[in-house]
Design an enzyme around this catalytic site. Structure first.
Site, short mmCIF file in Angstrom:
data_model
loop_
_atom_site.label_atom_id
_atom_site.label_comp_id
_atom_site.label_asym_id
_atom_site.label_seq_id
_atom_site.Cartn_x
_atom_site.Cartn_y
_atom_site.Cartn_z
N HIS A 177 -37.66 -42.12 1.64
CA HIS A 177 -36.76 -43.22 0.88
C HIS A 177 -37.06 -44.34 1.60
O HIS A 177 -36.11 -44.86 2.47
CB HIS A 177 -35.36 -42.44 1.15
CG HIS A 177 -34.92 -41.63 0.04
ND1 HIS A 177 -34.20 -40.57 0.43
CD2 HIS A 177 -35.32 -41.46 -1.30
CE1 HIS A 177 -34.07 -39.77 -0.69
NE2 HIS A 177 -34.67 -40.48 -1.48
N HIS A 182 -29.15 -34.92 -4.53
CA HIS A 182 -30.09 -35.28 -3.54
C HIS A 182 -31.54 -34.05 -3.60
O HIS A 182 -31.09 -33.12 -3.98
CB HIS A 182 -29.79 -35.07 -2.16
CG HIS A 182 -30.73 -35.66 -1.07
ND1 HIS A 182 -31.90 -34.85 -0.65
CD2 HIS A 182 -31.02 -36.84 -0.41
CE1 HIS A 182 -32.73 -35.61 0.29
NE2 HIS A 182 -31.79 -36.81 0.49
N GLU A 229 -33.45 -32.67 -2.13
CA GLU A 229 -33.56 -31.80 -1.00
C GLU A 229 -32.85 -30.73 -1.54
O GLU A 229 -32.90 -29.29 -1.60
CB GLU A 229 -33.14 -31.98 0.46
CG GLU A 229 -33.14 -30.62 1.43
CD GLU A 229 -32.73 -31.28 2.82
OE1 GLU A 229 -32.89 -32.21 3.06
OE2 GLU A 229 -31.88 -30.16 3.30
N THR A 237 -30.21 -30.40 5.35
CA THR A 237 -30.57 -30.91 6.68
C THR A 237 -29.96 -32.25 7.30
O THR A 237 -29.46 -32.23 8.58
CB THR A 237 -32.06 -30.87 6.78
OG1 THR A 237 -32.42 -32.06 5.97
CG2 THR A 237 -32.63 -29.71 6.54
N CYS A 287 -30.46 -30.39 10.66
CA CYS A 287 -31.63 -30.62 11.52
C CYS A 287 -31.18 -30.96 12.86
O CYS A 287 -30.26 -31.97 12.79
CB CYS A 287 -32.57 -31.39 10.92
SG CYS A 287 -33.78 -31.82 11.93
N SER A 331 -36.41 -42.34 7.85
CA SER A 331 -37.55 -42.67 7.05
C SER A 331 -37.54 -44.26 7.22
O SER A 331 -38.24 -44.69 6.45
CB SER A 331 -37.27 -42.41 5.57
OG SER A 331 -35.84 -42.54 5.16
FE1 F3S Z 1 -37.32 -32.40 8.79
FE2 F3S Z 1 -34.82 -32.93 10.04
FE3 F3S Z 1 -36.68 -34.75 9.29
S1 F3S Z 1 -35.33 -31.50 8.54
S2 F3S Z 1 -37.53 -34.13 7.39
S3 F3S Z 1 -37.26 -33.05 10.66
S4 F3S Z 1 -34.44 -34.83 9.37
#
Ligand code: F3S
Length: 283
Positions: free
Chosen positions: A41, A126, A128, A166, A194, A266
């Site tokens: 993104h 989203h 994902e 995540t 995550c 990103s």
């Molecule tokens: Fe993966 Fe966590 Fe990045 S799930 S894409 S390492 S924000």
């Protein structure tokens, strides 16, 4: 002016891996290179890749119509059906799904196969989350709050596997789990926020508490950047969400004693450095 840049600002492991994959395929692929959706993104990066000949496939129709090419799956991942549809002559599949997202796909498939209802805490639009839904082999719902969950009117004995997108706010996820446990639902929760997201959010929250102004850099469509901004804004009223330096130049940004900078998963390093240098030199 003191400027502190968050250590966790910028590309996470999964995004870096996906972007590196595209650059490698530009060199190595014998076929034209496509990404299924923009690789990240971030318009700046996507534009750079377009200049190097990387095409973006926007929807399933375009994907089905593609006769030949190397198709890269981005870190968000895709549904099982999309993955299987790419197993055909003329297509070279390069899967850059983040391993942490793949783990959620596995949970979704295994738990629903075992008879559980899958509930995902996340944004239903989203990619994902759309991808995760596509691995469920039984009922599946998306919620954003404990109220959304109770509104599903599930029987309290229904076995539920609860996962999180995540990039979901991990504190919010913990809260949802706590509320639902107190309501006696039959839930097994998987803490799938995550760690990179968790670390970035914690650092942003702490930094926002120490500074007079916070700058959050990222694409307007990036959900993890939006979350970061919400977190910062909650603690530090003078929080700015910018996509590039140009946005900061056009905002009524004044002089502060201490400015904090963070960026979404990103956001490329050079954009962060540009903003950092501007703030340091200008004020
Ligand atoms: Fe993966 Fe966590 Fe990045 S799930 S894409 S390492 S924000």
């Amino acid at each position: 002016m003191k400027v502190t840049v968050a250590e966790t600002a910028g590309f996470c492991f999964g995004v870096k891996r996906a972007v590196d994959t595209v650059y490698r395929q530009i060199e190595e692929s014998p076929l034209p290179v496509y990404t299924y959706g923009p690789i990240i993104h971030n318009e700046v990066v996507v534009k750079e890749l377009a200049e190097k000949g990387v095409h973006v496939i926007r929807d399933d129709e375009e994907l089905t119509a593609l006769a030949e090419g190397t198709v890269i799956i981005r870190s968000h991942g895709v549904s099982k059906a999309v993955l299987e549809s790419l197993d055909r002559p003329g297509i070279r599949l390069v899967d850059a799904t983040c391993p942490f997202v793949e783990k959620i796909h596995r949970i979704a498939a295994e738990e629903t196969r075992a008879g559980k209802t899958l509930v995902i805490a996340g944004n239903p639009e989203h990619p994902e989350v759309i991808g995760i839904k596509g691995w469920a082999e039984g009922p599946c719902y998306v919620i954003q709050s404990a109220e959304d969950f109770t509104a599903l009117n599930l029987d309290k004995s229904t076995p539920v596997a609860l996962v999180a997108q995540t990039t979901f706010d991990y504190k919010k996820f913990e809260k949802i789990v706590e509320i639902l446990a107190s309501l006696d639902y039959n839930i097994q929760d998987w803490s799938t926020v995550c760690k990179a997201t968790e670390a970035r959010q914690t650092e942003a929250r702490n930094l926002a508490g120490e500074v007079d102004a916070m700058i959050v850099i990222g694409d307007i469509h990036s959900s993890n950047t939006q979350k970061l901004y919400e977190i910062c804004k909650h603690t530090c009223k003078c929080s700015y969400f910018i996509e590039t330096l140009v946005d900061l130049e056009t905002q009524p940004f004044q002089s502060f004693c201490h400015v904090g900078i963070t960026a979404g998963a990103s956001t490329p390093k050079h954009l962060i450095e540009e903003v950092q240098n501007y703030v340091r030199c200008k004020f």
